[in-house]
Design a protein around this motif. Structure first.
Motif, PDB file in Angstrom:
ATOM      1  N   LEU A 150      28.474  35.713  36.425  1.00  0.00           N
ATOM      2  CA  LEU A 150      29.071  36.793  35.637  1.00  0.00           C
ATOM      3  C   LEU A 150      30.296  37.298  36.377  1.00  0.00           C
ATOM      4  CD1 LEU A 150      25.929  38.858  34.566  1.00  0.00           C
ATOM      5  CD2 LEU A 150      27.298  37.346  33.145  1.00  0.00           C
ATOM      6  N   VAL A 151      31.346  37.488  35.645  1.00  0.00           N
ATOM      7  CA  VAL A 151      32.559  38.010  36.257  1.00  0.00           C
ATOM      8  C   VAL A 151      32.542  39.514  36.070  1.00  0.00           C
ATOM      9  CG1 VAL A 151      35.072  37.940  36.225  1.00  0.00           C
ATOM     10  CG2 VAL A 151      33.767  35.885  35.685  1.00  0.00           C
ATOM     11  N   ALA A 152      32.723  40.215  37.175  1.00  0.00           N
ATOM     12  CA  ALA A 152      32.737  41.676  37.090  1.00  0.00           C
ATOM     13  C   ALA A 152      33.931  42.106  36.252  1.00  0.00           C
ATOM     14  CB  ALA A 152      32.819  42.279  38.486  1.00  0.00           C
ATOM     15  N   ALA A 153      33.727  43.121  35.446  1.00  0.00           N
ATOM     16  CA  ALA A 153      34.820  43.632  34.610  1.00  0.00           C
ATOM     17  C   ALA A 153      35.902  44.207  35.521  1.00  0.00           C
ATOM     18  CB  ALA A 153      34.291  44.702  33.669  1.00  0.00           C
ATOM     19  N   PRO A 154      37.158  43.891  35.225  1.00  0.00           N
ATOM     20  CA  PRO A 154      38.224  44.417  36.079  1.00  0.00           C
ATOM     21  C   PRO A 154      38.284  45.935  35.995  1.00  0.00           C
ATOM     22  CG  PRO A 154      39.130  43.321  34.132  1.00  0.00           C
ATOM     23  CD  PRO A 154      37.649  43.114  34.117  1.00  0.00           C
ATOM     24  N   GLU A 155      38.558  46.523  37.134  1.00  0.00           N
ATOM     25  CA  GLU A 155      38.669  47.984  37.152  1.00  0.00           C
ATOM     26  C   GLU A 155      39.952  48.392  36.456  1.00  0.00           C
ATOM     27  OE1 GLU A 155      38.104  49.820  40.919  1.00  0.00           O
ATOM     28  OE2 GLU A 155      36.603  48.357  41.507  1.00  0.00           O
TER      29      GLU A 155
END
Length: 163
Positions: A150-155
């Motif tokens: 899973l790719v962390a959502a960009p801040e």
């Protein structure tokens, strides 16, 4: 004619009565000769002996073992033991050879987990337990299932405030 021969054949005249056929008919017995039975028994013995010699469960070689009651659980357990005690010895040698051929810092290992995959509900319950105990991450679970991480959502980017 055929009906009378059939009736004579099946007529109950007591045990031990000699049966015969005539008029061009040929008797073909349905049982096996003792020598044929002994040959089959020897073949079964040879198969189980080879299985024991090589460390292969007889059920994998489709050889019946007298007195055994095979169930799904027994067969599954025999496959696990086969992987642990027989295949692991051979694959360990293969892994060592690959390790010598690979660049430094790289290694080769056989994936035994894929051969032991439980059904989906059991796997998910095990993953939940491991995640709750925090000794595995979501991405590690995904990797075991062959899924991408899973790719962390960009801040959100903060806008520079001009002063």
């Amino acid at each position: 004619m055929l009906k009378s021969l059939k009736d004579d054949w099946y007529k109950d005249d007591g045990a031990g009565r000699t049966k015969f056929v005539s008029n061009g008919l040929k008797y073909v017995p349905l049982d096996m000769k003792p020598a044929d039975l002994q040959f089959l028994e020897t073949q079964k013995f040879d198969t189980t002996q080879i299985a024991r010699l090589l460390g292969i469960p007889a059920s994998i070689m489709l050889a019946a073992v007298d007195g055994s009651n095979l169930t799904y659980s027994n067969i599954e357990q025999s496959w696990i033991e086969f992987a642990d005690y027989t295949l692991a010895a051979y694959t360990g040698e293969i892994e060592e050879l690959f390790d010598r051929l690979l660049p430094r810092g790289r290694y080769a290992r056989f994936d035994w987990d894929s051969s032991r995959r439980a059904d989906m509900s059991d796997r998910y319950a095990a993953y939940k337990s491991a995640l709750d105990a925090q000794w595995i991450t979501t991405n590690e679970v995904r990797a075991r299932e062959g899924l991408p991480p899973l790719v962390a959502a960009p801040e959100p980017q903060k806008e520079a405030i001009e002063q």
